[in-house]
Design an enzyme around this catalytic site. Structure first.
Site: not given
Ligand code: EPU
Length: 339
Positions: A165, A239, A335
């Site tokens: 990012r 995010s 972010e």
């Molecule tokens: N998780 C939780 N609680 C929450 C949210 C997430 O426990 O409220 C846990 C999930 O269970 C999972 C882990 O966190 O084990 C990762 O969650 P997820 O795969 O949904 O992705 P994320 O880390 O929340 C990132 C990106 C998103 C992207 C998704 C999918 C960043 C900052 N965010 O989110 O990007 O869509 O992965 O690849 O890296 C963005 O940058 O605006 C964005 C939406």
């Protein structure tokens, strides 16, 4: 080109907050963008290039320089080989429409980044990524106006300082370049597993075994619609925090208290920990803080429900950062860019 004065930035930002831009204008060609930036520099005025406004928040005092809305269009195939197609896309093109075009052409490489709001030119700035892909994986080069040297330049992938990012465009070279076009190499071969967990789960649930860029696009659109609020209906910037990168020893230490902490090994004695999980464990998921709602389906997202100023957002942010720091000794970072 028209230059407007004292324009409320919240009308141009999906978070719907913040003060006014002293000046605002639109660039539709590379020469126009260069001229605007050149004049700004002569007058010692900072410039900020705005795409879709979906990953930027503005402070209440507003922006004292000139905001340039990038509307440079264009989509062309610059190379077509047996295995790949290279496309060059104008920075002002809509990102998701570009993904849709690539998917229509049967090409793989950006389909997992479907339904991300914003423009093509903004994508390299934060090295946009989702569901196992990031733009740094397919970006060959980009064209930019270099305001320091007053010339057009082509920057190769390795020049851009890409990281998670992050890129030099929001790092040590922030404010120097105006991105004009982005060149991506995409592949004709069908995508192959392993897929990101949520995508594979969607395939399993829908009995999908024919893996095409379109199948991935459709899966991602469905997953995002379920987990991420539509910024047109609920003001947000996706995010709001980056996932945390911590040292392996720190993770080992945290595991003593939280054995179920999710993590991704980065292979260099560091690990990525999902900040959404940290915020949820800190008891903040679904909470309303100073008019900002911590999204109940994804704690990484903040929705502007009733905040009236950047100060409200800053107060909510401070509370979240503070609670996570107190509980886990991890300093989480915002972010979206800030102007
Ligand atoms: N998780 C939780 N609680 C929450 C949210 C997430 O426990 O409220 C846990 C999930 O269970 C999972 C882990 O966190 O084990 C990762 O969650 P997820 O795969 O949904 O992705 P994320 O880390 O929340 C990132 C990106 C998103 C992207 C998704 C999918 C960043 C900052 N965010 O989110 O990007 O869509 O992965 O690849 O890296 C963005 O940058 O605006 C964005 C939406």
């Amino acid at each position: 080109m028209d230059v407007h004065t004292n324009i409320p930035l919240k009308n141009y930002l999906t978070m719907k907050l913040g003060g006014s831009a002293r000046f605002m204008t639109t660039a539709t060609t590379a020469d126009e963008l260069a001229e605007i930036c050149r004049n700004a520099r002569k007058q010692n005025l900072p410039f900020f290039i705005l795409g879709g406004g979906s990953n930027v928040v503005a402070r209440d005092e507003g922006y004292g320089g000139i905001v340039v809305r990038n509307r440079i269009l264009g989509f062309e195939v610059v190379q077509d080989t047996a295995a790949s197609v290279t496309i060059k896309v104008g920075a002002g093109e809509n990102w998701d429409e570009t993904v849709a075009k690539a998917v229509d052409m049967g090409l793989s490489g950006i389909e997992a980044m479907s339904a991300i709001p914003g423009t093509v030119g903004a994508a390299p700035v934060q090295n946009v990524g989702a569901y196992g892909q990031e733009i740094a994986d397919t970006l060959v080069s980009l064209e930019a106006y270099d305001s320091l040297e007053d010339r057009f330049v082509t920057l190769e992938n390795s020049d851009c300082g890409f990281a998670y990012r992050h890129s030099m465009f929001r790092g040590d070279q922030a404010g120097r370049y105006g991105i004009l076009s982005v060149t991506l190499t995409l592949y004709k071969a069908a995508p192959t597993p392993p897929f990101y967990e949520a995508v594979q789960k969607y395939f399993d649930e829908h009995n999908i075994t024919l893996y095409t860029p379109l199948a991935i696009r459709e899966a991602v659109i469905a997953i995002r619609a379920d987990k991420l609020p539509d910024p047109k209906l609920l003001p947000n910037t996706g995010s709001f925090f980056k996932n945390a990168i911590i040292e392996q020893w720190q993770l080992d230490d945290l595991k003593k208290t939280w054995p179920d902490i999710p993590s991704y090994d980065l292979g260099d004695k560091r690990a990525k920990v999902p900040t959404g999980w940290l915020i949820e464990k800190a008891g903040l998921k679904g909470q309303l803080l100073h008019g900002m709602r911590v999204h109940d389906k994804n704690a990484l997202v903040l929705i502007n429900e009733s905040a009236t100023s950047y100060a409200d957002l800053a107060a909510a942010r401070a509370e979240i950062i503070g609670k996570v720091r107190d509980m886990f000794r991890i300093q989480i970072e915002q972010e979206p860019l800030e102007i």
